[in-house]
Enzyme design. Structure first.
Site, PDB file in Angstrom:
ATOM      1  N   ASN A   1      -7.546   4.508  10.103  1.00 28.87           N
ATOM      2  CA  ASN A   1      -6.442   3.760  10.784  1.00 28.87           C
ATOM      3  C   ASN A   1      -6.035   3.497  11.472  1.00 28.87           C
ATOM      4  O   ASN A   1      -6.736   2.489  12.772  1.00 28.87           O
ATOM      5  CB  ASN A   1      -4.921   3.740  10.151  1.00 28.87           C
ATOM      6  CG  ASN A   1      -3.839   4.975  10.331  1.00 28.87           C
ATOM      7  OD1 ASN A   1      -4.687   5.624   9.535  1.00 28.87           O
ATOM      8  ND2 ASN A   1      -2.806   4.384  10.321  1.00 28.87           N
TER       9      ASN A   1
ATOM     10  N   ALA B   1      -2.987  -5.682   0.884  1.00 33.57           N
ATOM     11  CA  ALA B   1      -3.734  -7.650   0.641  1.00 33.57           C
ATOM     12  C   ALA B   1      -3.749  -7.534   2.426  1.00 33.57           C
ATOM     13  O   ALA B   1      -4.766  -8.761   2.855  1.00 33.57           O
ATOM     14  CB  ALA B   1      -3.496  -8.312   0.267  1.00 33.57           C
ATOM     15  N   HIS B   2      -2.552  -6.975   2.785  1.00 30.21           N
ATOM     16  CA  HIS B   2      -2.440  -7.683   4.549  1.00 30.21           C
ATOM     17  C   HIS B   2      -3.736  -7.449   5.608  1.00 30.21           C
ATOM     18  O   HIS B   2      -3.228  -7.451   6.667  1.00 30.21           O
ATOM     19  CB  HIS B   2      -1.048  -7.739   4.228  1.00 30.21           C
ATOM     20  CG  HIS B   2      -0.822  -5.805   4.823  1.00 30.21           C
ATOM     21  ND1 HIS B   2      -0.580  -5.870   6.455  1.00 30.21           N
ATOM     22  CD2 HIS B   2      -0.238  -5.513   3.879  1.00 30.21           C
ATOM     23  CE1 HIS B   2       0.084  -4.085   6.582  1.00 30.21           C
ATOM     24  NE2 HIS B   2      -0.073  -4.321   5.393  1.00 30.21           N
TER      25      HIS B   2
ATOM     26  N   THR C   1       9.049  -8.473 -11.937  1.00 30.38           N
ATOM     27  CA  THR C   1       8.910  -9.778 -12.290  1.00 30.38           C
ATOM     28  C   THR C   1       7.265 -10.222 -11.377  1.00 30.38           C
ATOM     29  O   THR C   1       7.824  -9.048 -10.193  1.00 30.38           O
ATOM     30  CB  THR C   1       9.654 -10.990 -11.945  1.00 30.38           C
ATOM     31  OG1 THR C   1      10.335 -10.698 -12.945  1.00 30.38           O
ATOM     32  CG2 THR C   1       8.946 -12.133 -12.069  1.00 30.38           C
TER      33      THR C   1
ATOM     34  N   CYS D   1       3.025   1.808  12.365  1.00 27.63           N
ATOM     35  CA  CYS D   1       4.443   2.603  11.876  1.00 27.63           C
ATOM     36  C   CYS D   1       4.746   3.855  12.723  1.00 27.63           C
ATOM     37  O   CYS D   1       5.869   3.946  13.294  1.00 27.63           O
ATOM     38  CB  CYS D   1       4.202   3.347  10.589  1.00 27.63           C
ATOM     39  SG  CYS D   1       3.318   1.613   9.252  1.00 27.63           S
TER      40      CYS D   1
ATOM     41  N   GLY E   1       0.447  -0.862  -0.274  1.00 29.94           N
ATOM     42  CA  GLY E   1       0.082   0.176  -0.115  1.00 29.94           C
ATOM     43  C   GLY E   1       0.907   1.242  -0.060  1.00 29.94           C
ATOM     44  O   GLY E   1       0.726   2.196  -0.836  1.00 29.94           O
ATOM     45  N   SER E   2       1.888   1.177   0.754  1.00 23.05           N
ATOM     46  CA  SER E   2       2.807   2.753   0.919  1.00 23.05           C
ATOM     47  C   SER E   2       3.357   2.859  -0.430  1.00 23.05           C
ATOM     48  O   SER E   2       3.705   3.776  -1.193  1.00 23.05           O
ATOM     49  CB  SER E   2       4.484   2.260   1.521  1.00 23.05           C
ATOM     50  OG  SER E   2       3.458   2.177   2.769  1.00 23.05           O
TER      51      SER E   2
HETATM   52  C1  LIG Z   1      -4.239   4.231   5.942  1.00 19.19           C
HETATM   53  C2  LIG Z   1      -3.043   2.891   5.525  1.00 19.19           C
HETATM   54  N1  LIG Z   1      -2.573   3.311   4.578  1.00 19.19           N
HETATM   55  C3  LIG Z   1      -1.182   3.009   3.844  1.00 19.19           C
HETATM   56  C4  LIG Z   1      -0.448   1.630   4.701  1.00 19.19           C
HETATM   57  C5  LIG Z   1       0.554   1.127   4.458  1.00 19.19           C
HETATM   58  O1  LIG Z   1       0.230  -0.259   3.697  1.00 19.19           O
HETATM   59  P1  LIG Z   1       1.799  -1.080   3.395  1.00 19.19           P
HETATM   60  O2  LIG Z   1       1.534  -1.693   5.016  1.00 19.19           O
HETATM   61  O3  LIG Z   1       0.963  -2.597   3.046  1.00 19.19           O
HETATM   62  O4  LIG Z   1       2.930  -1.020   2.810  1.00 19.19           O
HETATM   63  C6  LIG Z   1      -1.427   0.873   6.380  1.00 19.19           C
HETATM   64  C7  LIG Z   1      -0.430  -0.108   6.458  1.00 19.19           C
HETATM   65  O5  LIG Z   1      -0.290   0.570   8.187  1.00 19.19           O
HETATM   66  C8  LIG Z   1      -2.580   2.360   5.834  1.00 19.19           C
HETATM   67  O6  LIG Z   1      -3.411   1.661   7.311  1.00 19.19           O
END
Ligand SMILES: Cc1ncc(COP(=O)(O)O)c(C=O)c1O
Length: 396
Positions: free
Chosen positions: A162, A211-212, A248, A334, A81-82
């Site tokens: 989050n 996905a996680h 890939t 984080c 997601g990042s």
């Molecule tokens: C709102 C939000 N955006 C982005 C992320 C980042 O996702 P990833 O852990 O897949 O990099 C998170 C995960 O903590 C999130 O909660």
């Protein structure tokens, strides 16, 4: 094999940190394994193993695009997601070098805010929109900001927060962005499959997902990119992902992502988890001097609970709960190692003490009513114990 603390308590642990990450669904793992062991081809290879991999990837892309109501070719797989958030903002900034202004909110994830801090060192300006006491974005301020500046690159807004679970009104925000003809990016990492996202109806240009958070594998995400926006790739190399992201493809991850999304996109799961969330909220509200942070009901992520308990430290409460094998979190995963109280809670108007006294509990389909009852009792007991030794609480 290294010894893991959580191994010793695996069977009794109550995991309430599903906003940080989730347990992989067994059905997802089952779907992924053959793509490590049997169908391990490279999706670009011109032979049967390659074709099988490509087919699995296409099917997965189709599944995810349907859930977002997007076109098949507008979904690009990323490694997280990042990465999707970085691709959306930096990728657009490289394509539109004359647009130096970005509008976002005061309640974003670090993968947005740290990126904007970096862009600011390179001549960009950011406007951080205020939120109200429940975490909803100030839409008047959004309009004013769009009216005032003619070089806005994009509006980037977190869909489901989050920390406090607030779900923004995407349709309203999308309408405003359309009026000013500015691309609209959403960070939907917490909300994907938990709340409806219709990228076309809501006028969304870019959407980051992963996905996680939905019982899928770690290290796989995706970015929806509308045909109306042009992004410059961040990773150059091969021609994968419609030439938008070289590397890939992670076929087992992609297959697992789609399976997790398919399973989680269900009203049965939504009802089940919502009930756990609401029972937990009801129980914690009975603790004296406790306060729910964020809204109630449908405008809250169905798995999120966040409370402040007057006069105590959220960190201490989380530590004691961990001793009772209950995993919770203060703030986002984080930033939970930082000593500063959550900027999200501060933006919602909480004072330093109340922000510091907060704790997030995020539930999942793997939690039970017994776990919720046990957690409520344990929390009440620890809060009372901590308040007895709290100099701030005694003063009240
Ligand atoms: C709102 C939000 N955006 C982005 C992320 C980042 O996702 P990833 O852990 O897949 O990099 C998170 C995960 O903590 C999130 O909660």
């Amino acid at each position: 094999m290294i010894f893991l603390r959580s191994d010793s308590m695996r069977f009794s642990t109550i995991y309430l940190d599903n906003a940080a990450t989730t347990r992989l669904d067994d059905k997802v793992l089952e779907e992924m394994i053959p793509y490590y062991t049997k169908h391990y081809g490279n999706a670009s290879s011109l032979h049967s193993y390659g074709y099988d991999a490509k087919e699995a990837m296409d099917e997965s892309r189709e599944t995810i695009s349907k859930i977002l109501h997007s076109d098949f070719e507008d979904i690009i797989f990323t490694a997280s997601g990042s990465e999707a958030n970085n691709m959306a903002i930096k990728g657009l900034s490289f394509s539109e070098p004359n647009k130096k202004h970005i509008i976002t909110t005061k309640i974003e994830h670090k993968s947005i805010t740290n990126q904007l801090d970096w862009l600011e060192t390179r001549g960009y300006r950011s406007t951080y929109l205020d939120v109200d006491k429940e975490g909803f974005v100030n839409l008047e301020q959004l309009e004013k900001s769009l009216e005032k500046t003619k070089d806005t690159l994009l509006v980037s807004i977190i869909h489901g927060n989050n920390e406090v679970g607030t779900l923004q009104d995407l349709e309203k925000i999308g309408k405003i962005c359309k009026k000013y003809n500015v691309p609209f990016h959403i960070d939907a990492c917490q909300s994907f499959t938990k709340s409806t996202i219709d990228v076309k109806k809501m006028n969304i240009s870019l959407a980051s997902i992963n996905a996680h958070k939905i019982h899928g594998p770690k290290g796989i995400g995706a970015l929806y990119i509308s045909k109306e926006v042009k992004l410059t790739p961040l990773i150059h190399g091969g021609q994968q992902e419609f030439k938008k992201r070289a590397a890939t493809e992670n076929i087992p991850g992609i297959v697992g992502f789609a399976k997790a999304a398919e399973i989680n996109n269900s009203s049965k799961i939504s009802k089940q988890v919502t009930k756990l969330r609401d029972d937990l909220i009801k129980g914690l509200e009975k603790i004296v001097d406790s306060k729910l942070n964020g809204p109630k009901g449908e405008k809250r992520l169905y798995n999120n609970v966040n409370f402040s308990f007057k006069g105590i430290e959220g960190e201490a409460l989380g530590g004691y709960l961990d001793q009772k094998s209950i995993c919770t979190s203060t703030g986002s995963a984080c930033s939970s190692k930082s000593l500063e109280p959550s900027p999200v809670l501060r933006a919602m108007g909480l004072d330093y003490e109340d922000a510091n006294s907060s704790l997030r509990m995020s539930v999942s389909k793997y939690n039970t009513e017994e776990e919720i009852d046990y957690t409520i009792k344990a929390t009440e007991e620890i809060v009372q114990k901590l308040r007895k030794i709290s100099p701030i609480y005694k003063r009240k």
